[in-house]
Design a protein around this motif. Structure first.
Motif, PDB file in Angstrom:
ATOM      1  N   ALA A 177      29.842 -20.696   9.296  1.00 48.04           N
ATOM      2  CA  ALA A 177      28.409 -20.435   9.480  1.00 48.04           C
ATOM      3  C   ALA A 177      28.068 -20.070  10.918  1.00 48.04           C
ATOM      4  O   ALA A 177      27.273 -19.166  11.170  1.00 48.04           O
ATOM      5  N   GLN A 178      28.678 -20.767  11.900  1.00 40.94           N
ATOM      6  CA  GLN A 178      28.333 -20.494  13.291  1.00 40.94           C
ATOM      7  C   GLN A 178      28.852 -19.141  13.744  1.00 40.94           C
ATOM      8  O   GLN A 178      28.238 -18.483  14.586  1.00 40.94           O
ATOM      9  N   PHE A 195      22.855 -20.266  25.487  1.00 48.65           N
ATOM     10  CA  PHE A 195      22.680 -21.686  25.797  1.00 48.65           C
ATOM     11  C   PHE A 195      23.758 -22.529  25.115  1.00 48.65           C
ATOM     12  O   PHE A 195      24.360 -23.412  25.742  1.00 48.65           O
ATOM     13  N   LEU A 196      24.021 -22.265  23.843  1.00 49.38           N
ATOM     14  CA  LEU A 196      25.061 -23.002  23.122  1.00 49.38           C
ATOM     15  C   LEU A 196      26.429 -22.768  23.748  1.00 49.38           C
ATOM     16  O   LEU A 196      27.227 -23.703  23.886  1.00 49.38           O
ATOM     17  N   GLU A 197      26.701 -21.523  24.104  1.00 50.64           N
ATOM     18  CA  GLU A 197      27.994 -21.201  24.711  1.00 50.64           C
ATOM     19  C   GLU A 197      28.178 -21.920  26.035  1.00 50.64           C
ATOM     20  O   GLU A 197      29.261 -22.426  26.340  1.00 50.64           O
ATOM     21  N   LEU A 225      28.081 -27.898  16.363  1.00 56.17           N
ATOM     22  CA  LEU A 225      27.762 -29.297  16.651  1.00 56.17           C
ATOM     23  C   LEU A 225      26.683 -29.399  17.722  1.00 56.17           C
ATOM     24  O   LEU A 225      25.796 -30.263  17.641  1.00 56.17           O
ATOM     25  N   ILE A 226      26.748 -28.540  18.723  1.00 57.03           N
ATOM     26  CA  ILE A 226      25.723 -28.540  19.774  1.00 57.03           C
ATOM     27  C   ILE A 226      24.379 -28.136  19.190  1.00 57.03           C
ATOM     28  O   ILE A 226      23.346 -28.758  19.488  1.00 57.03           O
ATOM     29  N   TYR A 302      28.751 -38.251  10.614  1.00 60.00           N
ATOM     30  CA  TYR A 302      27.579 -39.138  10.641  1.00 60.00           C
ATOM     31  C   TYR A 302      27.605 -40.062  11.858  1.00 60.00           C
ATOM     32  O   TYR A 302      26.555 -40.501  12.334  1.00 60.00           O
ATOM     33  N   TYR A 303      28.787 -40.339  12.404  1.00 56.11           N
ATOM     34  CA  TYR A 303      28.837 -41.047  13.690  1.00 56.11           C
ATOM     35  C   TYR A 303      28.312 -40.141  14.800  1.00 56.11           C
ATOM     36  O   TYR A 303      27.597 -40.583  15.702  1.00 56.11           O
ATOM     37  N   PHE A 304      28.685 -38.886  14.746  1.00 52.67           N
ATOM     38  CA  PHE A 304      28.235 -37.932  15.767  1.00 52.67           C
ATOM     39  C   PHE A 304      26.708 -37.877  15.807  1.00 52.67           C
ATOM     40  O   PHE A 304      26.105 -37.976  16.883  1.00 52.67           O
ATOM     41  N   ASP A 305      26.080 -37.722  14.644  1.00 51.39           N
ATOM     42  CA  ASP A 305      24.612 -37.673  14.586  1.00 51.39           C
ATOM     43  C   ASP A 305      23.997 -38.917  15.202  1.00 51.39           C
ATOM     44  O   ASP A 305      23.140 -38.844  16.090  1.00 51.39           O
TER      45      ASP A 305
END
Length: 369
Positions: A177-178, A195-197, A225-226, A302-305
């Protein structure tokens, strides 16, 4: 809305797109590419994934005069065409003619990278041959093979170009998707993707997501993820499952300015958040434990979130408190606790509740409770 208004609305959108159709030979496309009159964006080039057998069978189809689906290009202000659909076909032909579309900077590698036909299952005698080794008559036949080119003219509304790209571009492959976002969003602007990069280069971030693996990083999952971090942190009320369209929509909004994002401020929060996480957990931050307490070699979303967003929301207080160890203990208790296990899914309730659990747990430490 009345039927008349609906028809008028549709017609008003149609007239914003100007197109023309051309029949062009593959040799013309080759010349256009060499002369930089046909552009394949760098991000788009990285999506070229057809195996050499599949590329070879496409060349074989040109030899056999089989019909080829149309390609789509966008006309830029200076008349240059940018490819938006047809990457695999055009790239296969360019590869057969010796044009390198990979990531190497070695000029010798580029020069010697000719496709050697393999896997041709109708004309087996083609296998093992390069373009230069074909009989002259077949070289000419391939060069003169035509494809319909649909041109979205420069007078078209830019946002409609973008939406057309989104609908057209499948790349002929299952793309991450990204990867697709990185190609398509640039038609609206480059600030969001840039910005993401930039954030993806942060060493603390790279360290704590190391367990996602190289293969996922190659498909820009690190940037997703960012994007997920900023979207959930700043736009949780609009969160929808499945998440793909939600993330795309958020990136559209910050790119067009529909949602104002203070990039410098957000980057500072991002850097502080991931420095805190890296300093205290390292690459095990988003890994679970086995029954005997051993840390698994895994990355758990879900830990990341829960950990990243809650930390970011309270990062100024965390940095000023001087009670890092107590914050870490609180996060670990929630992470290993039974309650979190009920909110592991990507549902709206799951995401909101796990962030709430971590945020309230950290806030309780900071409040001295």
């Amino acid at each position: 809305m009345s039927i008349e208004n609906l028809i008028e609305n549709v017609d008003s959108q149609i007239i914003k797109i100007r197109t023309k159709s051309l029949d062009v030979s593959f040799n013309e496309l080759y010349d256009m590419y060499q002369n930089k009159e046909l552009i394949i964006a760098p991000d788009y080039q990285r999506l070229f994934r057809w195996e050499e057998e599949k590329q070879s069978r496409f060349v074989e189809s040109l030899v056999l005069e089989m019909p080829v689906p149309p390609i789509f290009v966008i006309e830029t202000e200076n008349g240059v065409y940018e490819l938006i659909d047809g990457l695999q076909r055009i790239s296969s032909y360019l590869h057969f003619r010796g044009e390198h579309l990979g990531e190497t900077e070695d000029e010798e590698d580029k020069k010697d990278d000719f496709l050697v036909l393999q896997g041709c299952d109708i004309v087996n005698d083609l296998n093992g041959l390069t373009f230069d080794e074909l009989p002259k008559a077949l070289q000419i036949k391939i060069k003169r093979s035509f494809v319909r080119m649909e041109v979205i003219k420069k007078e078209s509304e830019p946002s409609l170009k973008y939406h057309m790209f989104k609908r057209l571009n499948t790349g002929g492959e299952l793309l991450a998707a990204q990867e697709i976002r990185n190609c398509t969003i640039r038609l609206l602007g480059s600030e969001g993707i840039g910005f993401l990069e930039e954030c993806s280069k942060n060493e603390d971030f790279k360290s704590v997501i190391r367990r996602i693996g190289e293969e996922k990083r190659m498909t820009k999952y690190d940037q997703e993820l960012i994007l997920r971090f900023f979207a959930i942190k700043n736009d949780i009320e609009n969160y929808k499952y499945p998440v793909t369209e939600y993330l795309t929509r958020y990136l559209e909004k910050i790119t067009t300015g529909e949602v104002s994002l203070e990039f410098d401020k957000e980057k500072a929060v991002f850097e502080q958040t991931f420095k805190f996480i890296n300093d205290n957990w390292g690459e095990t931050a988003f890994s679970g434990k086995t029954a005997n307490g051993t840390i698994r070699n895994e990355f758990v979303l879900y830990y990341f979130d829960g950990i990243t967003v809650s930390t970011a929301l309270l990062i100024e207080r965390v940095m000023a408190s001087g009670c890092d160890k107590m914050v870490v203990e609180a996060v670990n208790q929630i992470k290993d606790g039974a309650e979190l296990q009920s909110y592991k899914t990507g549902s709206v309730n799951g995401v909101k509740t796990r962030i709430k659990l971590f945020t309230e747990g950290v806030a309780a430490v900071l409040d001295g409770r």
